[in-house]
Design a protein around this motif. Structure first.
Motif, short mmCIF file in Angstrom:
data_model
loop_
_atom_site.label_atom_id
_atom_site.label_comp_id
_atom_site.label_asym_id
_atom_site.label_seq_id
_atom_site.Cartn_x
_atom_site.Cartn_y
_atom_site.Cartn_z
N ASP A 79 47.40 51.36 -60.32
CA ASP A 79 48.82 51.61 -60.07
C ASP A 79 49.68 50.36 -60.16
OD1 ASP A 79 48.45 54.37 -59.61
OD2 ASP A 79 47.70 53.93 -57.61
N TYR A 80 49.07 49.20 -60.06
CA TYR A 80 49.79 47.92 -60.14
C TYR A 80 48.77 46.88 -60.54
CZ TYR A 80 47.44 47.36 -55.72
OH TYR A 80 46.46 47.28 -54.76
N ASP A 81 49.24 45.69 -60.87
CA ASP A 81 48.34 44.63 -61.34
C ASP A 81 47.96 43.63 -60.27
OD1 ASP A 81 48.17 45.60 -63.99
OD2 ASP A 81 50.11 44.71 -64.44
N VAL A 82 48.94 43.23 -59.45
CA VAL A 82 48.67 42.25 -58.40
C VAL A 82 49.31 42.71 -57.09
CG1 VAL A 82 48.53 40.29 -60.00
CG2 VAL A 82 50.71 40.84 -58.90
N SER A 83 48.75 42.24 -55.98
CA SER A 83 49.34 42.54 -54.68
C SER A 83 48.97 41.43 -53.69
CB SER A 83 48.85 43.89 -54.14
OG SER A 83 47.49 43.81 -53.78
N PHE A 84 49.73 41.38 -52.61
CA PHE A 84 49.49 40.44 -51.53
C PHE A 84 48.63 41.15 -50.49
CE2 PHE A 84 50.99 38.37 -47.58
CZ PHE A 84 50.70 37.07 -47.90
N LEU A 85 47.51 40.58 -50.13
CA LEU A 85 46.61 41.17 -49.14
C LEU A 85 46.13 42.56 -49.56
CD1 LEU A 85 48.27 40.10 -45.79
CD2 LEU A 85 46.39 39.02 -47.00
N ASN A 86 45.83 42.71 -50.84
CA ASN A 86 45.25 43.95 -51.36
C ASN A 86 45.98 45.22 -50.96
OD1 ASN A 86 43.33 43.71 -53.24
ND2 ASN A 86 41.61 43.64 -51.83
N ASP A 87 46.86 45.67 -51.79
CA ASP A 87 47.49 46.98 -51.67
C ASP A 87 48.40 47.10 -50.45
OD1 ASP A 87 48.06 49.56 -52.43
OD2 ASP A 87 46.31 50.44 -51.48
N PRO A 89 51.77 47.70 -48.87
CA PRO A 89 53.08 48.20 -49.33
C PRO A 89 54.15 47.11 -49.23
CG PRO A 89 52.01 49.84 -47.98
CD PRO A 89 51.17 48.59 -47.88
N GLY A 90 54.98 47.06 -50.26
CA GLY A 90 56.02 46.04 -50.33
C GLY A 90 55.63 44.83 -51.14
N THR A 91 54.37 44.77 -51.58
CA THR A 91 53.91 43.60 -52.31
C THR A 91 53.24 43.95 -53.64
OG1 THR A 91 51.68 43.59 -51.35
CG2 THR A 91 53.41 42.45 -50.12
N ARG A 120 54.76 56.31 -55.41
CA ARG A 120 55.04 55.23 -54.45
C ARG A 120 53.88 54.26 -54.31
NH1 ARG A 120 58.34 58.90 -50.13
NH2 ARG A 120 60.01 59.34 -51.59
N LYS A 121 53.27 53.92 -55.44
CA LYS A 121 52.11 53.04 -55.46
C LYS A 121 52.42 51.64 -55.98
CE LYS A 121 48.98 55.96 -54.03
NZ LYS A 121 48.21 55.74 -52.83
N VAL A 122 53.65 51.42 -56.44
CA VAL A 122 54.04 50.10 -56.93
C VAL A 122 55.44 49.80 -56.41
CG1 VAL A 122 54.95 50.97 -59.13
CG2 VAL A 122 54.17 48.62 -58.99
N ASP A 123 55.68 48.53 -56.05
CA ASP A 123 56.94 48.16 -55.42
C ASP A 123 57.88 47.37 -56.33
OD1 ASP A 123 56.07 49.14 -52.77
OD2 ASP A 123 54.60 47.54 -53.00
N TYR A 124 57.31 46.53 -57.19
CA TYR A 124 58.10 45.69 -58.09
C TYR A 124 57.47 45.70 -59.47
CZ TYR A 124 60.16 43.86 -53.82
OH TYR A 124 60.80 43.74 -52.61
N ASN A 183 58.62 34.44 -53.77
CA ASN A 183 58.33 33.66 -52.57
C ASN A 183 58.85 34.34 -51.30
OD1 ASN A 183 56.79 31.42 -53.52
ND2 ASN A 183 58.64 30.63 -54.47
N GLU A 184 59.97 35.07 -51.41
CA GLU A 184 60.48 35.84 -50.27
C GLU A 184 59.53 36.97 -49.93
OE1 GLU A 184 64.41 37.07 -51.41
OE2 GLU A 184 65.27 35.09 -51.01
N ILE A 185 58.97 37.62 -50.96
CA ILE A 185 57.98 38.69 -50.72
C ILE A 185 56.78 38.11 -49.98
CG2 ILE A 185 56.36 40.27 -51.85
CD1 ILE A 185 58.48 40.49 -54.14
#
Length: 194
Positions: A79-87, A89-91, A120-124, A183-185
């Motif tokens: 659903d997305y390529d990268v995330s902060f702290l694995n999946d 939401p918001g990252t 709702r699986k990707v935020d940006y 960086n804000e994210i």
């Protein structure tokens, strides 16, 4: 593109991945597996797919090298390529890496992205450009995934993302502002206590 400090440019260098003789086996296997999956039964040939998959996966690696707080999903079609702290939401960010460096953001083959947004699986979504001669990834823009389709416009030749309107509405961040937004994210989702 001269807004990167040299240390940040070095972090986003993936020239090692673009050199078939130097690239690690696990990366080449991932490229092969993804290219095989997207070329089977489609109008896209394996040779065409392998070049685009190599660029796309190298862009993901470059993003996580530049922002080590993010990790790759590493699950192929996801659903997305990268995330902060694995999946978290918001990252969750989809990384796009077109073949040419353009001022305009022209979405091509974004069906999977739109489907992930609907679920709702990707935020940006992040628009990048990978300079194959230098191996440097340039982050062009970051946009809010939920509002992305709202800013699509019909141009004389194709549809394009109207980032000028989206920037004015605070739904897209370009150039240095894109890096500030990332960086804000990171700051917003960092661990507050241990």
């Amino acid at each position: 593109m001269g807004d990167f400090p040299s240390a940040a440019l070095h972090k986003s260098d993936v020239s090692d991945l673009l050199d078939h003789d130097a690239a690690p086996h696990h990366f080449l296997k991932e490229v092969h597996d993804l290219a095989t999956a997207v070329s089977n039964g489609k109008s896209r040939t394996y040779d065409d797919a392998i070049l685009k998959c190599m660029r796309g996966l190298a862009a993901e690696y470059a993003f996580t090298r530049q922002f080590p707080q993010f990790c790759r999903s590493g699950l192929g079609f996801y659903d997305y390529d990268v995330s902060f702290l694995n999946d978290k939401p918001g990252t969750r960010i989809e990384i796009k890496c077109p073949l040419t460096d353009k001022v305009w953001w022209v979405p091509v083959n974004y069906g999977q992205f739109y489907s992930a947004v609907d679920r709702r699986k990707v935020d940006y979504i992040c628009n990048t450009y990978l300079n194959e001669e230098t191996g440097i990834l340039h982050i062009k823009a970051v946009a809010n995934a939920k509002s992305f389709e709202r800013y699509m416009s019909l141009g004389p030749y194709n549809h394009y993302y109207n980032h000028f309107r989206a920037v004015n509405d605070n739904e897209c961040w370009t150039g240095p502002d894109a890096k500030i937004k990332i960086n804000e994210i990171i700051k917003e989702h960092s661990w507050k206590s241990f």
